[in-house]
Design an enzyme around this catalytic site. Structure first.
Site, PDB file in Angstrom:
ATOM      1  N   ASP A   1     -10.144  19.778  21.116  1.00  0.00           N
ATOM      2  CA  ASP A   1     -10.226  19.635  22.833  1.00  0.00           C
ATOM      3  C   ASP A   1      -9.361  18.595  23.335  1.00  0.00           C
ATOM      4  O   ASP A   1      -9.489  17.437  22.616  1.00  0.00           O
ATOM      5  CB  ASP A   1     -11.670  19.460  23.188  1.00  0.00           C
ATOM      6  CG  ASP A   1     -11.813  19.735  24.860  1.00  0.00           C
ATOM      7  OD1 ASP A   1     -10.894  20.432  25.329  1.00  0.00           O
ATOM      8  OD2 ASP A   1     -12.961  19.584  25.226  1.00  0.00           O
TER       9      ASP A   1
ATOM     10  N   HIS B   1      -0.612  21.885  24.252  1.00  0.00           N
ATOM     11  CA  HIS B   1      -0.913  22.812  23.105  1.00  0.00           C
ATOM     12  C   HIS B   1      -0.207  22.682  22.153  1.00  0.00           C
ATOM     13  O   HIS B   1      -0.417  22.945  20.882  1.00  0.00           O
ATOM     14  CB  HIS B   1      -1.009  24.203  23.595  1.00  0.00           C
ATOM     15  CG  HIS B   1      -2.149  24.238  24.692  1.00  0.00           C
ATOM     16  ND1 HIS B   1      -3.311  23.813  24.708  1.00  0.00           N
ATOM     17  CD2 HIS B   1      -2.080  24.811  25.961  1.00  0.00           C
ATOM     18  CE1 HIS B   1      -4.202  24.085  25.716  1.00  0.00           C
ATOM     19  NE2 HIS B   1      -3.188  24.642  26.556  1.00  0.00           N
TER      20      HIS B   1
ATOM     21  N   LEU C   1      -8.567  26.017   0.068  1.00  0.00           N
ATOM     22  CA  LEU C   1      -9.336  25.867   1.269  1.00  0.00           C
ATOM     23  C   LEU C   1      -9.424  27.149   2.029  1.00  0.00           C
ATOM     24  O   LEU C   1      -8.470  28.001   2.180  1.00  0.00           O
ATOM     25  CB  LEU C   1      -8.398  24.935   2.289  1.00  0.00           C
ATOM     26  CG  LEU C   1      -9.048  24.678   3.533  1.00  0.00           C
ATOM     27  CD1 LEU C   1     -10.296  23.897   3.752  1.00  0.00           C
ATOM     28  CD2 LEU C   1      -7.750  24.033   4.578  1.00  0.00           C
TER      29      LEU C   1
END
Ligand code: IPE
Ligand code: IPE
Ligand code: MG
Length: 253
Positions: A22, A39, A133
């Site tokens: 955020d 972004h 991962l």
């Protein structure tokens, strides 16, 4: 000696880290830039954090990329976010695959464009046998919706007579939610200063350790990520027990 120290540290490391990324908009605003630039800068932070988790042998990283509530944002921002998502996935999939990353998506995909749905399915398929991962991207994800869909599925099983209501238990509910096969998050991180869960992984966060930071997501880097892990390493996870019980059991181990 060094090897031994590393092995000890890793055994306490979080297996699964879940992040609410955020603060992109505020990062941009502070620089008099359009929100969208925040972004774009956020994608770079994603790359840094994936790199960190890969190098630290974290098993699962779940990133909240777009919530079921984010559709309420201005149309222009939503459409730019979708383009960024498709563009980034297209650009990064080779690198992720080479790094042995297994990519998965959670959330309702039917709301996305055909192209995006296809790209998501292809990248999951291409990386499904990778053993490094596991990178879970939550896109059009909402914890309430996740639980609601699980309830609908369980209700169907009861209606068919395959399941008795009294047989519904926590394991059965968890099995119907997103990512039932992955360990629940050990560490939850939220950047950007807000101290809320915003409908992320509601069920799965029941016993997760929370780390909040005022840093905006685009400023998040290896150091701040290490800081969050170090904070996690100071926590004693009691799961309802007392400290004394845990200390005694570690003495006997
Ligand atoms: C998070 O940053 C990114 C998404 C929700 C897609 P924000 O866009 O929410 O940034 P702030 O909270 O407005 O600063
Ligand atoms: C949560 O961030 C969703 C994502 C990071 C994708 P928001 O910025 O949308 O959360 P709220 O609305 O402020 O709680
Ligand atoms: Mg926000």
């Amino acid at each position: 000696m060094q090897l031994e120290t590393d092995a000890i540290d890793r055994s306490h490391y979080p297996k699964h880290i879940a992040i609410i990324m955020d603060g992109n908009g505020r990062w941009a605003k502070k620089r008099f830039l359009p929100r969208f630039m925040g972004h774009i800068a956020g994608v770079k932070a994603v790359k840094r954090v994936v790199e960190f988790c890969d190098s630290q042998e974290i098993q699962v990283l779940t990133l909240f990329a777009f919530s079921s509530e984010n559709w309420h944002r201005p149309k222009d921002e939503v459409s730019k976010l979708m383009d960024l998502f498709v563009g980034t996935l297209g650009k990064e999939i080779n690198r992720l695959d080479k790094k042995n990353v297994r990519l998965r998506f959670i959330g309702e995909r039917s709301a996305f464009s055909e192209k995006m749905q296809q790209q998501m399915a292809e990248s999951e398929c291409r990386t499904e046998n990778n053993t490094g991962l596991t990178l879970v991207i939550a896109a059009n994800y909402g914890g309430h919706r996740d639980i609601t869909l699980a309830m609908q599925e369980i209700a169907k099983q009861v209606q068919r007579g395959d399941l008795q209501p009294e047989d519904i238990n926590e394991d059965l509910i968890a099995a119907q939610l997103s990512i039932p096969d992955l360990p629940e998050p050990d560490l939850f991180i939220r950047t950007g200063g807000e101290k809320r869960v915003s409908n992320f992984l509601l069920w799965q966060l029941a016993y997760t350790e929370f780390h909040f930071t005022d840093k905006f997501w685009p400023d998040f880097n290896t150091e701040t990520m290490q800081g969050a892990v170090d904070d996690f390493l100071t926590r004693q996870r009691r799961f309802g027990r007392t400290s004394e019980q845990l200390e005694n059991s570690s003495e006997t181990n």
